[in-house]
Design a protein around this motif. Sequence first.
Motif, short mmCIF file in Angstrom:
data_model
loop_
_atom_site.label_atom_id
_atom_site.label_comp_id
_atom_site.label_asym_id
_atom_site.label_seq_id
_atom_site.Cartn_x
_atom_site.Cartn_y
_atom_site.Cartn_z
N ALA A 149 0.84 -1.21 0.00
CA ALA A 149 0.00 0.00 0.00
C ALA A 149 0.87 1.25 0.00
N LEU A 150 1.97 1.22 0.77
CA LEU A 150 2.84 2.40 0.86
C LEU A 150 3.55 2.66 -0.46
N SER A 151 4.04 1.58 -1.11
CA SER A 151 4.77 1.84 -2.36
C SER A 151 3.82 2.38 -3.43
N GLN A 152 2.56 1.93 -3.36
CA GLN A 152 1.55 2.49 -4.27
C GLN A 152 1.34 3.98 -3.99
N GLY B 160 4.09 6.16 -5.22
CA GLY B 160 4.02 6.36 -6.67
C GLY B 160 3.00 7.42 -7.05
N LEU B 161 2.01 7.69 -6.17
CA LEU B 161 0.95 8.65 -6.49
C LEU B 161 1.27 10.07 -6.01
N LEU B 162 2.37 10.23 -5.24
CA LEU B 162 2.68 11.56 -4.69
C LEU B 162 2.98 12.55 -5.81
N PRO B 163 2.60 13.83 -5.64
CA PRO B 163 3.00 14.85 -6.63
C PRO B 163 4.54 14.90 -6.70
N ASP B 164 5.08 15.07 -7.92
CA ASP B 164 6.54 14.99 -8.09
C ASP B 164 7.32 15.98 -7.24
N ASN B 165 6.73 17.18 -7.05
CA ASN B 165 7.52 18.21 -6.33
C ASN B 165 7.41 18.07 -4.82
N SER B 166 6.50 17.16 -4.32
CA SER B 166 6.29 17.13 -2.87
C SER B 166 7.50 16.52 -2.17
N LEU B 167 7.76 17.00 -0.94
CA LEU B 167 8.88 16.47 -0.17
C LEU B 167 8.41 15.29 0.67
N VAL B 168 9.27 14.27 0.79
CA VAL B 168 8.88 13.07 1.51
C VAL B 168 9.93 12.73 2.56
N GLY B 169 9.46 12.27 3.74
CA GLY B 169 10.37 11.78 4.76
C GLY B 169 9.84 10.45 5.27
N ASP C 112 -8.18 1.40 -0.14
CA ASP C 112 -8.85 2.35 -1.03
C ASP C 112 -8.83 3.77 -0.46
N SER C 113 -8.94 3.87 0.88
CA SER C 113 -8.92 5.21 1.49
C SER C 113 -7.55 5.87 1.29
N LEU C 114 -6.49 5.08 1.47
CA LEU C 114 -5.14 5.65 1.31
C LEU C 114 -4.93 6.12 -0.13
N ARG C 115 -5.42 5.31 -1.07
CA ARG C 115 -5.27 5.69 -2.48
C ARG C 115 -6.03 7.00 -2.75
#
Length: 761
Positions: free
Chosen positions: A145-148, A151-160, A383-386
């Motif tokens: 679920a996390l790897s999915q 993959g859906l995050l906006p390209d410019n968003s920062l992730v930690g 489905d909620s996470l997506r």
Amino acid sequence: MAEFMELEGQDGVRMAWNVVPGTKQEASNCVVPVSAIYTPIKPFPNMPVLPYAPLRCRNCRSVLNPFSIVDFAAKIWICPFCFQRNHFPPHYASISDENLPAELFPQYTTIEYQSPGEASSVPPVFMFVVDTNIIEEEMTYLKSALSQAIGLLPDNSLVGLITFGTLVHVHELGFGTIPKTYVFKGSKDVSKDQLLEQMNFFLIKPKPPTGVVAGARDGLSSESIARFLLPASDCEFTLNSILEELQKDPWPVPADQRASRCTGTALSVAASLLGACVPGSGARILAFVGGPSTDGPGAIVSKNLSEPIRSHKDLDKDSAPNYHKAVKFYEGLAKQLVHQGHVLDLFACALDQVGVAELKVAVERTGGLVVLAESFGHSVFKDSLRRVFRSEDKELGLSSNGIFEINCSKDIKVQGILGPCASLEKKGPLCSDTIVGQGSTSAWKMCGLDQATSICLIFEIVKKEIPDATLQSSNNQFYFQFLTYYQHSTGEMRLRVTSLSRRWVAGPGSVQDLIAGFDQEAAAVVMARLVSFKMEIEAEFDPIRWLDKALIHICSRFGDYQKDSPSTFSLSPRLSIFPQFIFHLRRSQFVQVFNNSPDETAYFRMILNRENVANSVVMIQPSLISYSFQSAPEPALLDVAAIAADRILLLDSYFTIVIFHGSTIAQWRKAGYHNQPEHQAFAQLLQAPKDDADAIIKERFPVPRLVICDQHGSQARFLLAKLNPSATYNSDGHNPGGDIIFTDDVSFEVFLDHLQRLAVQ
């Protein structure tokens, strides 16, 4: 009802009383408080967005609106709230009757201003906080679920990324060659300064001797921030490889103990890290929790399995040793997150409780999303996470950094807001002495809000007496203005302004006017939020008694009857469904905590507190649709009499959707008739409720649980628990093919009978 829906379609507001009781005494006689349920950033397709700054009153700071009185010759406008005369600035010089700016058009009572050049430079930030102390099977579900999601995050968003079990691991994503993490002990809280020190933030650029460390502007080098927060497009590979290699927490767990899990410390580390690196930007902490917190601050239960997790009974008797300590810890965390402008979202997936009841304060004050499911493999979670990240079906429209302010006429004060926000403690003449929810302020912080977030404002009428009738007719309007300043999902700052006026009435003869403006759906939802709030904060509060007294007062005040004659009692159509709503509210999961854990109760109430009127009404009184060969799908009464052997029922109770096959239908289905070409009609009958259920599921967040069951099957309890028990095990003669409910609860008919007897006394 239709005209109230129309008002909501124009301004996103539903008020319990659309004709307002004009004095303090009148308002207290009305029982249901003067209140509004407002959806601050509800999307309106034809609402104008103005590319300039709003014009504000120089005395009370309210914004120019269609209710302002304008003198075109003198270029002056009078504020409807404080009657201050304001001059128009030079760029409004060409204003006239024929040439109005959009904010004075009578139909634009809701309008948005977009300040040019005020877009935020910081992209959205997502900090994933992941529990690793879960069984292998759950781990696999969660990883996929996390790897999915990544993959859906906006390209410019920062992730930690932070993972936690016995210890807290902060992953340094910017160190691409080998995985590198900073480890903190789970059993003790880490202060922000210790955190920065231990994570080598001051290697390149020494720590400033004074002041607060806050992002790249104040004391941190952007290189040191980029070690932990990277653009999604740069670190997708690193993140996925860390997730692939993520193992279950390696610390051994003795057979008589619970796994060690330091949820509180992990969230505290995440909050401090975001507070140091990106304060004031739209950042969200997404916490994925798979079991109860047993270690460090915020623990809800000890590690000994001999100690059960707190139940409602323990909370009532005050015998839950960790509860108050944990709530206090999360209140502190909530305060820190609100100050930083960050959001905490909670995804709790476990068969056991994880501590949603304690975490509630931090999620609710920051306006976070909450999802509760039994497993990370359950569609409710996946489905909620997506849906949080993907927007093709129905965008959530996540916005951030909101500030909500209110202005109203001087005879009205605000007691507070019930909903996802935090008080900014802006005291003023508008604040009432009575506090409900987040009160004694006229401004609130909404760190996270989406297109459906709805808040409930509770007002108090302070006008004492009524002047003579001549004055009443000339100036009988109360004015309200709601201002929402927020960062749109595109990154630009917007100001949404909604201005309303409502007529007030008082004195003899006002009852008919009040009834005409009564919105029974909105009133039921306000009562549901109020009763939930009171159950949480008042010791020894009896919700059933409180609701019954309120309902009896309303019926005896607004019903038509001859004294002491119950048979003459009748209610106007404007009020006629209200007793039914209260009957179902008394039986709902918001009031009846029996059979629910404190976590589930907290979850239901958090969602009730953020949804609009239409959705909340479904939670209080579920909708039931009947499908049969005899007629097209039609609404059915929420009553056990709706069950028949040759019928399919679709129950929508918001959190659960039940498709219930009558016994004959179930037999035909098991015999496989629907697969035979000559029984095409039966196949269509089976498919129709499924299609309708899918349509509901697509629209909703969190995604509801779908239960498909047969009459007399064990899962049928999901439907039976919601139905009015008009036929029980001790009532005589019930219809063949129907059903009875094994309960001693009173049915709606008996309830109404008693209500009429008490109302006419």
